[in-house]
Design a protein around this motif. Structure first.
Motif, PDB file in Angstrom:
ATOM      1  N   ARG A 170      10.355   1.077   0.908  1.00  0.00           N
ATOM      2  CA  ARG A 170      10.944  -0.312   1.320  1.00  0.00           C
ATOM      3  C   ARG A 170      10.114  -1.493   1.040  1.00  0.00           C
ATOM      4  NH1 ARG A 170      13.254   2.975   6.878  1.00  0.00           N
ATOM      5  NH2 ARG A 170      15.549   3.379   5.878  1.00  0.00           N
ATOM      6  N   LYS A 183      10.496  -2.565  -2.454  1.00  0.00           N
ATOM      7  CA  LYS A 183      11.656  -3.158  -2.436  1.00  0.00           C
ATOM      8  C   LYS A 183      11.685  -4.607  -1.789  1.00  0.00           C
ATOM      9  CE  LYS A 183      15.707  -1.587  -2.923  1.00  0.00           C
ATOM     10  NZ  LYS A 183      17.149  -1.029  -3.024  1.00  0.00           N
ATOM     11  N   GLU A 184      10.974  -4.916  -0.783  1.00  0.00           N
ATOM     12  CA  GLU A 184      10.765  -6.057  -0.192  1.00  0.00           C
ATOM     13  C   GLU A 184      10.191  -7.072  -1.313  1.00  0.00           C
ATOM     14  OE1 GLU A 184       8.763  -6.095   3.706  1.00  0.00           O
ATOM     15  OE2 GLU A 184      10.319  -4.715   4.504  1.00  0.00           O
ATOM     16  N   LYS A 225      10.939  -3.101  -8.949  1.00  0.00           N
ATOM     17  CA  LYS A 225      11.735  -1.858  -9.427  1.00  0.00           C
ATOM     18  C   LYS A 225      11.301  -0.584  -8.862  1.00  0.00           C
ATOM     19  CE  LYS A 225      12.109  -2.671 -14.008  1.00  0.00           C
ATOM     20  NZ  LYS A 225      11.853  -4.138 -14.179  1.00  0.00           N
ATOM     21  N   THR A 226      12.219   0.411  -8.290  1.00  0.00           N
ATOM     22  CA  THR A 226      12.043   1.444  -7.726  1.00  0.00           C
ATOM     23  C   THR A 226      12.722   2.678  -8.507  1.00  0.00           C
ATOM     24  OG1 THR A 226      13.420   1.187  -5.924  1.00  0.00           O
ATOM     25  CG2 THR A 226      11.128   0.891  -5.599  1.00  0.00           C
ATOM     26  N   GLU A 244      18.372   4.600  -1.279  1.00  0.00           N
ATOM     27  CA  GLU A 244      17.523   3.181  -1.198  1.00  0.00           C
ATOM     28  C   GLU A 244      16.885   2.982  -2.443  1.00  0.00           C
ATOM     29  OE1 GLU A 244      15.747   2.209   2.314  1.00  0.00           O
ATOM     30  OE2 GLU A 244      17.002   3.613   3.658  1.00  0.00           O
ATOM     31  N   ALA A 245      16.705   3.781  -3.226  1.00  0.00           N
ATOM     32  CA  ALA A 245      15.886   3.572  -4.497  1.00  0.00           C
ATOM     33  C   ALA A 245      16.710   2.889  -5.406  1.00  0.00           C
ATOM     34  CB  ALA A 245      15.092   4.749  -5.157  1.00  0.00           C
ATOM     35  N   ASP A 246      16.241   1.955  -6.279  1.00  0.00           N
ATOM     36  CA  ASP A 246      17.061   1.286  -7.474  1.00  0.00           C
ATOM     37  C   ASP A 246      17.901   2.350  -8.408  1.00  0.00           C
ATOM     38  OD1 ASP A 246      16.677  -1.245  -6.458  1.00  0.00           O
ATOM     39  OD2 ASP A 246      14.559  -1.159  -7.442  1.00  0.00           O
TER      40      ASP A 246
END
Length: 243
Positions: A113, A116-117, A121-122, A136-138
């Motif tokens: 998180r 992402k904030e 890219k995750t 939640e990951a890309d």
């Protein structure tokens, strides 16, 4: 059919390693469909941050040697609990890889998180489908290891390693750090691994003989250099967990 789940999961490693590799190796080429990254995006990566806890962290330390040595991408490996508190310096062209068996590791989720904030890219490397990190990951890369009941990880660790190797080999080819010939050679080597793991597991009597010789030791030192150092960390953790 086994004395305990950890033994069962150790014996399942050849199958789970095959399950991780098979969908991603087609006609002698690596295809990671779920990655959804173009060659341009792979070439644009400046740095990789690998974030994880426990054995998954040791996977990350191993992956650092592989990514840097093969794909020539700088890699930082962080314990998830530290990553979020050290105010990491992240660049728009960085990639944050979160490794977790359950996909619910609290610190790893918080680190995801945080990344992402900052608009980074995750990519999640997880085992449990539909878990929080996977959602939640890309991008998400599943290891397909099946349920892991034992507390001390076995097959999940092995499959996380496979996923990391597959990624590194593909990144190395796209970034023109290895030749087509080397690429083909690495893929062939990967495909021999399930059989090699099986050979070790089948050597049960010899392993028990070695274990009986060391069983009364008061202290054990795992020593290694480079990639073997990362493996030694995991071996040391295993010895502590199960003894």
């Amino acid at each position: 059919g086994y004395e305990h789940f950890m033994l069962k999961e150790m014996y399942e490693q050849p199958k789970t390693v095959r399950d991780t590799l098979s969908p991603r190796i087609k006609d002698g080429k690596i295809e990671i469909e779920e990655l959804g990254m173009t060659d341009e995006e792979i070439r644009a990566i400046n740095r990789i941050h690998i974030v994880a806890c426990g054995s998954a962290y040791h996977t990350g330390v191993t992956a650092k040697y592989v990514f840097e040595g093969m794909a020539r991408i700088p890699v930082e490996v962080d314990l998830a609990s530290e990553f979020r508190y050290r105010n990491p310096i992240l660049d728009a062209n960085d990639l944050v890889i979160i490794i977790s068996q359950s996909g619910e590791t609290a610190d790893s989720l918080a680190a995801l998180r945080e990344a992402k904030e900052q608009g980074i890219k995750t990519l999640g490397i997880v085992n449990v489908v539909g878990s929080s990190i996977a959602r939640e990951a890309d991008k998400v890369m599943y290891t397909w290891a099946g349920p892991e009941i034992a507390v001390a990880t076995t097959k999940a660790y092995s499959t996380q390693m496979m996923a990391s190797y597959v990624l590194a080999i593909q990144f190395a080819l796209v970034r023109e750090q290895i030749t087509e010939e080397q690429y083909t050679g690495y893929i062939k080597e990967l495909q021999t691994l399930p059989e090699k793991i099986q050979r070790i597991i089948d050597d049960k009597e010899r392993i028990q003989w070695f274990a009986s010789k060391q069983a009364n030791a008061h202290d054990t030192f795992f020593v290694g250099r480079g990639i073997d150092y990362a493996i030694s960390m995991e071996g040391s953790l295993k010895m502590k967990e199960v003894s």
